[in-house]
Design an enzyme around this catalytic site. Structure first.
Site, PDB file in Angstrom:
ATOM      1  N   CYS A   1      43.497  49.982  31.208  1.00  0.00           N
ATOM      2  CA  CYS A   1      44.778  50.558  31.578  1.00  0.00           C
ATOM      3  C   CYS A   1      44.559  52.024  31.911  1.00  0.00           C
ATOM      4  O   CYS A   1      43.530  52.599  31.563  1.00  0.00           O
ATOM      5  CB  CYS A   1      45.757  50.431  30.416  1.00  0.00           C
ATOM      6  SG  CYS A   1      45.892  48.741  29.825  1.00  0.00           S
TER       7      CYS A   1
ATOM      8  N   ARG B   1      42.807  50.923  37.544  1.00  0.00           N
ATOM      9  CA  ARG B   1      42.410  50.511  36.189  1.00  0.00           C
ATOM     10  C   ARG B   1      43.247  49.343  35.671  1.00  0.00           C
ATOM     11  O   ARG B   1      42.921  48.754  34.639  1.00  0.00           O
ATOM     12  CB  ARG B   1      42.571  51.696  35.229  1.00  0.00           C
ATOM     13  CG  ARG B   1      41.673  52.851  35.561  1.00  0.00           C
ATOM     14  CD  ARG B   1      41.990  54.029  34.671  1.00  0.00           C
ATOM     15  NE  ARG B   1      41.629  53.770  33.302  1.00  0.00           N
ATOM     16  CZ  ARG B   1      40.456  54.080  32.742  1.00  0.00           C
ATOM     17  NH1 ARG B   1      39.533  54.663  33.471  1.00  0.00           N
ATOM     18  NH2 ARG B   1      40.209  53.815  31.480  1.00  0.00           N
TER      19      ARG B   1
ATOM     20  N   TRP C   1      46.923  46.674  32.385  1.00  0.00           N
ATOM     21  CA  TRP C   1      46.231  45.402  32.612  1.00  0.00           C
ATOM     22  C   TRP C   1      46.442  44.637  31.316  1.00  0.00           C
ATOM     23  O   TRP C   1      45.882  44.996  30.278  1.00  0.00           O
ATOM     24  CB  TRP C   1      44.749  45.657  32.887  1.00  0.00           C
ATOM     25  CG  TRP C   1      43.989  44.413  33.220  1.00  0.00           C
ATOM     26  CD1 TRP C   1      43.864  43.848  34.460  1.00  0.00           C
ATOM     27  CD2 TRP C   1      43.225  43.596  32.324  1.00  0.00           C
ATOM     28  NE1 TRP C   1      43.081  42.712  34.377  1.00  0.00           N
ATOM     29  CE2 TRP C   1      42.673  42.531  33.080  1.00  0.00           C
ATOM     30  CE3 TRP C   1      42.965  43.639  30.956  1.00  0.00           C
ATOM     31  CZ2 TRP C   1      41.876  41.545  32.514  1.00  0.00           C
ATOM     32  CZ3 TRP C   1      42.178  42.652  30.398  1.00  0.00           C
ATOM     33  CH2 TRP C   1      41.636  41.624  31.177  1.00  0.00           C
TER      34      TRP C   1
ATOM     35  N   ASN D   1      45.614  52.185  25.498  1.00  0.00           N
ATOM     36  CA  ASN D   1      44.578  51.468  26.233  1.00  0.00           C
ATOM     37  C   ASN D   1      43.631  50.895  25.187  1.00  0.00           C
ATOM     38  O   ASN D   1      43.032  51.645  24.431  1.00  0.00           O
ATOM     39  CB  ASN D   1      43.848  52.484  27.128  1.00  0.00           C
ATOM     40  CG  ASN D   1      42.854  51.824  28.033  1.00  0.00           C
ATOM     41  OD1 ASN D   1      42.779  50.595  28.072  1.00  0.00           O
ATOM     42  ND2 ASN D   1      42.093  52.620  28.743  1.00  0.00           N
ATOM     43  N   GLY D   2      43.515  49.575  25.116  1.00  0.00           N
ATOM     44  CA  GLY D   2      42.628  48.962  24.130  1.00  0.00           C
ATOM     45  C   GLY D   2      43.268  47.723  23.529  1.00  0.00           C
ATOM     46  O   GLY D   2      44.330  47.277  23.991  1.00  0.00           O
TER      47      GLY D   2
ATOM     48  N   GLU E   1      26.127  37.747  43.891  1.00  0.00           N
ATOM     49  CA  GLU E   1      27.109  38.774  44.242  1.00  0.00           C
ATOM     50  C   GLU E   1      28.052  38.265  45.338  1.00  0.00           C
ATOM     51  O   GLU E   1      29.255  38.526  45.297  1.00  0.00           O
ATOM     52  CB  GLU E   1      26.377  40.057  44.680  1.00  0.00           C
ATOM     53  CG  GLU E   1      27.252  41.177  45.195  1.00  0.00           C
ATOM     54  CD  GLU E   1      28.278  41.688  44.182  1.00  0.00           C
ATOM     55  OE1 GLU E   1      28.224  41.308  43.003  1.00  0.00           O
ATOM     56  OE2 GLU E   1      29.164  42.450  44.616  1.00  0.00           O
TER      57      GLU E   1
ATOM     58  N   LYS F   1      32.062  38.143  44.945  1.00  0.00           N
ATOM     59  CA  LYS F   1      32.993  38.791  45.888  1.00  0.00           C
ATOM     60  C   LYS F   1      34.024  37.789  46.380  1.00  0.00           C
ATOM     61  O   LYS F   1      35.218  38.075  46.436  1.00  0.00           O
ATOM     62  CB  LYS F   1      32.245  39.371  47.102  1.00  0.00           C
ATOM     63  CG  LYS F   1      31.477  40.629  46.892  1.00  0.00           C
ATOM     64  CD  LYS F   1      32.300  41.892  46.745  1.00  0.00           C
ATOM     65  CE  LYS F   1      32.705  42.210  45.350  1.00  0.00           C
ATOM     66  NZ  LYS F   1      31.772  42.606  44.358  1.00  0.00           N
TER      67      LYS F   1
ATOM     68  N   GLU G   1      36.523  36.894  43.641  1.00  0.00           N
ATOM     69  CA  GLU G   1      37.421  37.989  43.262  1.00  0.00           C
ATOM     70  C   GLU G   1      38.564  38.184  44.242  1.00  0.00           C
ATOM     71  O   GLU G   1      39.687  38.427  43.834  1.00  0.00           O
ATOM     72  CB  GLU G   1      36.645  39.311  43.203  1.00  0.00           C
ATOM     73  CG  GLU G   1      35.756  39.459  42.009  1.00  0.00           C
ATOM     74  CD  GLU G   1      35.130  40.850  41.958  1.00  0.00           C
ATOM     75  OE1 GLU G   1      34.396  41.207  42.907  1.00  0.00           O
ATOM     76  OE2 GLU G   1      35.374  41.571  40.989  1.00  0.00           O
TER      77      GLU G   1
ATOM     78  N   HIS H   1      18.553  20.907  40.880  1.00  0.00           N
ATOM     79  CA  HIS H   1      18.546  20.562  39.452  1.00  0.00           C
ATOM     80  C   HIS H   1      19.959  20.304  38.930  1.00  0.00           C
ATOM     81  O   HIS H   1      20.189  20.386  37.730  1.00  0.00           O
ATOM     82  CB  HIS H   1      17.853  21.661  38.654  1.00  0.00           C
ATOM     83  CG  HIS H   1      16.399  21.784  39.004  1.00  0.00           C
ATOM     84  ND1 HIS H   1      15.442  20.911  38.551  1.00  0.00           N
ATOM     85  CD2 HIS H   1      15.749  22.651  39.837  1.00  0.00           C
ATOM     86  CE1 HIS H   1      14.263  21.242  39.048  1.00  0.00           C
ATOM     87  NE2 HIS H   1      14.419  22.292  39.840  1.00  0.00           N
TER      88      HIS H   1
ATOM     89  N   LYS I   1      39.701  47.826  37.885  1.00  0.00           N
ATOM     90  CA  LYS I   1      38.474  48.490  38.338  1.00  0.00           C
ATOM     91  C   LYS I   1      37.558  48.885  37.180  1.00  0.00           C
ATOM     92  O   LYS I   1      36.348  48.833  37.314  1.00  0.00           O
ATOM     93  CB  LYS I   1      38.855  49.724  39.158  1.00  0.00           C
ATOM     94  CG  LYS I   1      37.694  50.408  39.832  1.00  0.00           C
ATOM     95  CD  LYS I   1      37.318  49.696  41.102  1.00  0.00           C
ATOM     96  CE  LYS I   1      36.077  50.286  41.747  1.00  0.00           C
ATOM     97  NZ  LYS I   1      35.421  49.297  42.608  1.00  0.00           N
TER      98      LYS I   1
HETATM   99  C1  AGP Z   1      33.069  44.061  40.849  1.00  0.00           C
HETATM  100  O1  AGP Z   1      33.539  43.619  42.059  1.00  0.00           O
HETATM  101  C2  AGP Z   1      33.918  43.746  39.713  1.00  0.00           C
HETATM  102  N1  AGP Z   1      35.215  44.263  39.871  1.00  0.00           N
HETATM  103  C3  AGP Z   1      33.317  43.847  38.329  1.00  0.00           C
HETATM  104  O2  AGP Z   1      32.478  42.756  38.170  1.00  0.00           O
HETATM  105  C4  AGP Z   1      32.540  45.115  37.984  1.00  0.00           C
HETATM  106  O3  AGP Z   1      31.357  45.160  38.708  1.00  0.00           O
HETATM  107  C5  AGP Z   1      32.221  45.135  36.485  1.00  0.00           C
HETATM  108  O4  AGP Z   1      33.417  45.132  35.783  1.00  0.00           O
HETATM  109  C6  AGP Z   1      31.357  46.300  36.065  1.00  0.00           C
HETATM  110  O5  AGP Z   1      31.941  47.534  36.351  1.00  0.00           O
HETATM  111  P1  AGP Z   1      31.115  48.878  36.221  1.00  0.00           P
HETATM  112  O6  AGP Z   1      30.093  48.877  37.297  1.00  0.00           O
HETATM  113  O7  AGP Z   1      32.137  49.951  36.380  1.00  0.00           O
HETATM  114  O8  AGP Z   1      30.473  48.866  34.861  1.00  0.00           O
END
Ligand code: AGP
Length: 614
Positions: free
Chosen positions: A2, A27, A75, A101-102, A487, A491, A494, A510, A609
C-alpha cells in the site's frame, strides 16, 4: 503493497495528499482514502473503492480543508476492496485516524480483547484494530505519541503506519515495525511530509529521513523526533536523494508499459554509462570487497521474486560461465525460511527493482545473519535493499510506472553481466581479450535492442488478433533463454489474464506436453545458437501433436518459416546478450494481447508494483 502519504504544514493538505497518493498508486490501487484535520479540530474522511480517480472525484465533490492529513492507496489483504474497508480507519471516538501498510498477524486476538472492552468495529480489516488499540492507551492517560508507541509494541507482523489525533493539530506520528515497506520523512519548505516511497517526496523535497525498522517519529510542522519503539532517542540523519530525471509521462504511448518497453535501448545505455572502462577488458564497478575477498568467494546466490527472480536465473548462469564460481538463483521467500548454508565466502546478490520487496529484504537479513556478503541490484537509490546491502549496483532504468516490469528486467540482467565481468577479471577467469570482446558487444546492446523493437513490424498486432481467443500459452527455451520463457509467461499472465507456463523446452516432454493441442499456442525461443538443434526437436514434438508454434529466431534463419506456424525475429546477438534481445518479443506479444483484450495494462487487476507484505 500500500502507499502512505501525509502532510503537516502551512498549505492545504488535501491536494498535496491526493498528488502524493497518485504517485504511489503503483503500490496498490484497489481503493484509496484521505483524512484531513480541519482548523476547527474535526477529522474529515473521504474514501472510495477502485482506482485513485474515484477518490479524486469524491474529494473534489466534497473537499476537506485543513493543514494536516494522511492518505492511503490500498492493496487489500484483509477484507474486500470496498469503501468501508479502505483506509484511513478511525477509532470509536472518531478522534484517532490511522493508515497502515502490512498485515497485523495478531489482529484476531487484539480485536477480541477490544470487543470485550466495548469497542465496535465497522470494517473487516486488520487495520481498524490499530486506532482502537491506540485509543485504549490514550484513555488510560498516555499522551497520543506515547499511546502510539505502546500500541506499536503490541502489533505482530511487519508494518508501516501513520496516525493523527484530532486534539493534536500540530502532530503526526509514524512508525515502522519490520519490513512492510518503508516510510520516510520529507523535510519541505512549507511543512513536513511522510511517504512510503521517494518518488512521492521528490516534487516537494530531496531532503529526507527514512525510518528504520523499529523506529517511530513524532513530526510537527518544524521538527521531527525519532526514537526506537523502546522509547530511546535516535539521532536520525537527513539524506539527500536524487530527483529521478525520467519523466513519468506516457510520451505519446497508449500505456506506460509500452513506453517502458520502447525505451529499453536508451535505458540500457544508462546502466552501461560510465561502467564500460577504457582500460582493455575492465568494467568500472565499485564493489565493497577487496580483490582477495572476491578471490575467496566460493558461491554466489542471487535472490529475488517474480520478474527479478527470472533475472536472477540468468545472473547465476552468467557468473558460472565467466567467473567460474558456483552460482544459483533462489526465490527470496524460500531462501529466508530454508536455513541455507552460507558463510563469509558466499556472495548474496539481492535483486529488486523496487528495493522494497519484503521477502527479499528478509532474505537479505537472513544472509547477513549467516555472515554472507551482500550486494543489491536495484533501480531505487535509497530503498531499503540499497541501505541494507553492503554495496549496490544501480540499474538506472528511470521510474517504471507499469506494474508489469519490463525495462528494469533487462537492465538488471545487464548489471549482472557487468558484475560477472568484474568478478571474472579479479579472479583471473576471463582473459583481457575475451573481456574486451564482451565489453565491446555490450556497448552494441542498445542498438541491438532497438533493432529487436523494430524488426517485426506489426506482427505482434496480427498475432494478438490470431491468438486472442487462446486461453493457455506455453513458453519454451533452453539455457539462458529458459528464464526468458518463464518471464514471457509471467508477463502474459499478469497483463492479459491468460494462463501461461514457461519452462525448459527439454522439460516439455516430461509432462507439460499433455497440455498441447490446437488451442494451446507454444512460444519457442529458438535463435541460432548452440541449442538451436535441440529446440527444433522440441518444436517438432509440439507440431506432431497438432500444436501451433510461434517461433522466435535469429534474423536470417530462412529455414524456420517452414518449421513453425508464425515467426518472430530477433537480431543476431552474442550468446550472453541473447536473453536481453529475446525479451523484447515476449514483452510485446504480451502487451498487444492484453491491449487487444481491453485490459488495464499499466495497473492489472490484483497486482501492485512493490510487494511489501509476505
Ligand atoms: C513483475 O512484472 C511483477 N510485477 C513482480 O513479479 C515483481 O517482479 C516482483 O514482485 C519483484 O519486485 P521487485 O523487483 O521490486 O523486488
Amino acid at each position: 503493497m500500500c502507499g502512505i502519504f501525509g502532510y503537516l504544514g502551512y498549505q492545504e493538505a488535501q491536494p498535496l495528499i491526493i498528488d502524493g497518493l497518485t504517485s504511489l498508486a503503483y503500490r496498490g490501487y484497489d481503493s484509496a482514502g484521505i483524512a484531513v484535520l480541519s482548523r476547527g479540530g474535526a477529522l474529515g474522511v473521504r474514501k472510495a473503492a477502485g482506482k485513485i480517480d474515484n477518490l479524486i472525484e469524491a474529494a473534489t465533490k466534497s473537499p476537506l480543508s485543513g493543514r494536516l492529513g494522511i492518505g492511503h492507496t490500498r492493496w487489500a489483504t484483509h477484507g474486500e476492496p470496498s469503501e468501508v474497508n479502505a483506509h484511513p480507519h478511525l477509532d470509536g471516538t472518531g478522534s484517532i485516524v490511522v493508515v497502515h501498510n502490512g498485515i497485523l498477524e495478531n489482529y484476531g486476538e487484539l480485536k477480541a480483547r477490544l470487543i470485550a472492552n466495548g469497542h465496535v468495529f465497522s470494517s473487516v480489516t486488520d487495520t481498524e484494530v490499530i486506532p482502537h488499540l491506540i485509543q485504549e492507551f490514550v484513555a488510560e492517560g498516555l499522551s497520543f505519541a506515547e499511546a502510539v508507541r505502546i500500541a506499536a509494541g503490541q502489533l505482530r507482523g511487519a508494518h508501516a503506519i501513520a496516525c493523527l489525533h484530532a486534539d493534536h493539530p500540530e502532530e503526526m506520528v509514524t512508525f515502522r515495525v519490520g519490513n512492510a515497506g518503508g516510510v520516510a520523512i520529507g523535510h519541505g519548505q512549507g511543512g513536513m511530509f511522510i511517504a512510503s516511497d521517494m518518488p512521492a517526496l521528490t516534487p516537494h523535497t530531496t531532503s529526507v529521513t527514512p525510518l528504520e525498522p523499529g523506529e517511530l517519529a513524532i513530526i510537527t510542522p518544524e521538527r521531527y523526533d525519532v526514537m526506537t519503539l523502546d522509547g530511546k532517542s535516535v539521532d536520525a540523519n537527513r539524506v539527500t536523494i536524487a530527483v529521478n530525471a525520467t519523466s513519468a509521462a506516457k510520451g505519446g504511448y497508449k500505456h506506460f508499459m509500452l513506453k517502458e518497453v520502447m525505451e529499453q535501448p536508451e535505458v540500457a545505455m544508462s546502466v552501461l554509462r560510465g561502467r564500460l572502462s577504457f582500460e582493455p577488458g575492465e568494467v568500472a564497478l565499485d564493489l565493497p570487497f577487496t580483490d582477495q575477498e572476491i578471490k575467496d568467494l566460493n558461491r554466489v546466490i542471487f535472490i529475488g521474486m517474480g520478474t527479478s527472480s527470472h533475472a536472477c536465473q540468468i545472473g547465476a548462469q552468467v557468473i558460472e560461465r565467466l567467473a567460474r564460481i558456483a552460482a544459483s538463483a533462489e526465490n527470496s521467500a524460500e531462501f529466508r525460511y530454508r536455513d541455507p548454508v552460507v558463510d563469509k565466502h558466499t556472495l548474496v546478490v539481492a535483486v529488486a527493482q523496487s528495493g522494497e520487496t519484503a521477502d527479499t529484504l528478509e532474505a537479505m537479513d537472513r544472509a547477513h545473519r549467516s555472515g554472507a556478503r551482500t550486494i543489491t541490484i536495484t533501480n531505487t537509490e535509497g530503498s531499503q535493499a540499497y541501505r541494507r546491502a553492503e554495496g549496490a549496483i544501480l540499474i538506472h532504468a528511470g521510474q517504471e510506472v507499469g506494474v508489469a516490469s519490463s525495462k528494469t528486467f533487462v537492465n538488471s540482467i545487464i548489471a549482472m553481466q557487468l558484475l560477472a565481468i568484474r568478478l571474472a577479471r579479479t579472479r583471473g577467469t576471463l582473459s583481457t581479450a575475451a573481456a574486451t570482446e564482451y565489453i565491446e558487444a555490450l556497448s552494441h546492446l542498445p542498438a541491438l535492442l532497438g533493432e529487436a523493437l523494430n524488426i517485426n513490424g506489426n506482427s505482434f498486432q496480427r498475432l494478438a488478433v490470431k491468438y486472442a481467443r487462446s486461453r493457455r500459452f506455453l513458453f519454451i527455451g533452453r539455457g539462458l533463454l529458459e528464464p526468458i520463457a518463464r518471464e514471457g509467461a509471467l508477463k502474459l499472465k499478469e497483463i492479459s489474464y491468460i494462463h501461461a507456463e514457461g519452462m525448459s523446452a527439454a522439460e516439455l516432454k516430461h509432462g507439460p506436453i499433455a497440455l498441447v493441442d490446437r488451442e494451446t499456442p507454444v512460444i519457442a525461443l529458438a535463435p541460432l545458437n548452440d541449442l538451436y538443434e535441440k529446440m527444433l526437436s522440441n518444436i517438432a514434438q509440439v507440431r506432431a501433436r497438432d500444436g501451433q508454434v510461434i517461433g522466435i529466431t535469429s534474423v536470417g534463419n530462412h529455414e524456420f518459416t517452414g518449421l513453425v506456424d508464425d515467426v518472430l525475429l530477433i537480431p543476431e546477438a552474442p550468446l550472453l546478450l541473447e536473453p536481453m534481445v529475446a525479451t523484447i518479443p515476449v514483452q510485446l506479444l504480451a502487451y498487444h494481447l492484453a491491449d487487444l483484450l481491453g485490459n488495464d495494462v499499466d495497473q492489472p487487476r490484483n497486482l501492485a508494483k512493490s510487494v511489501v507484505v509476505e
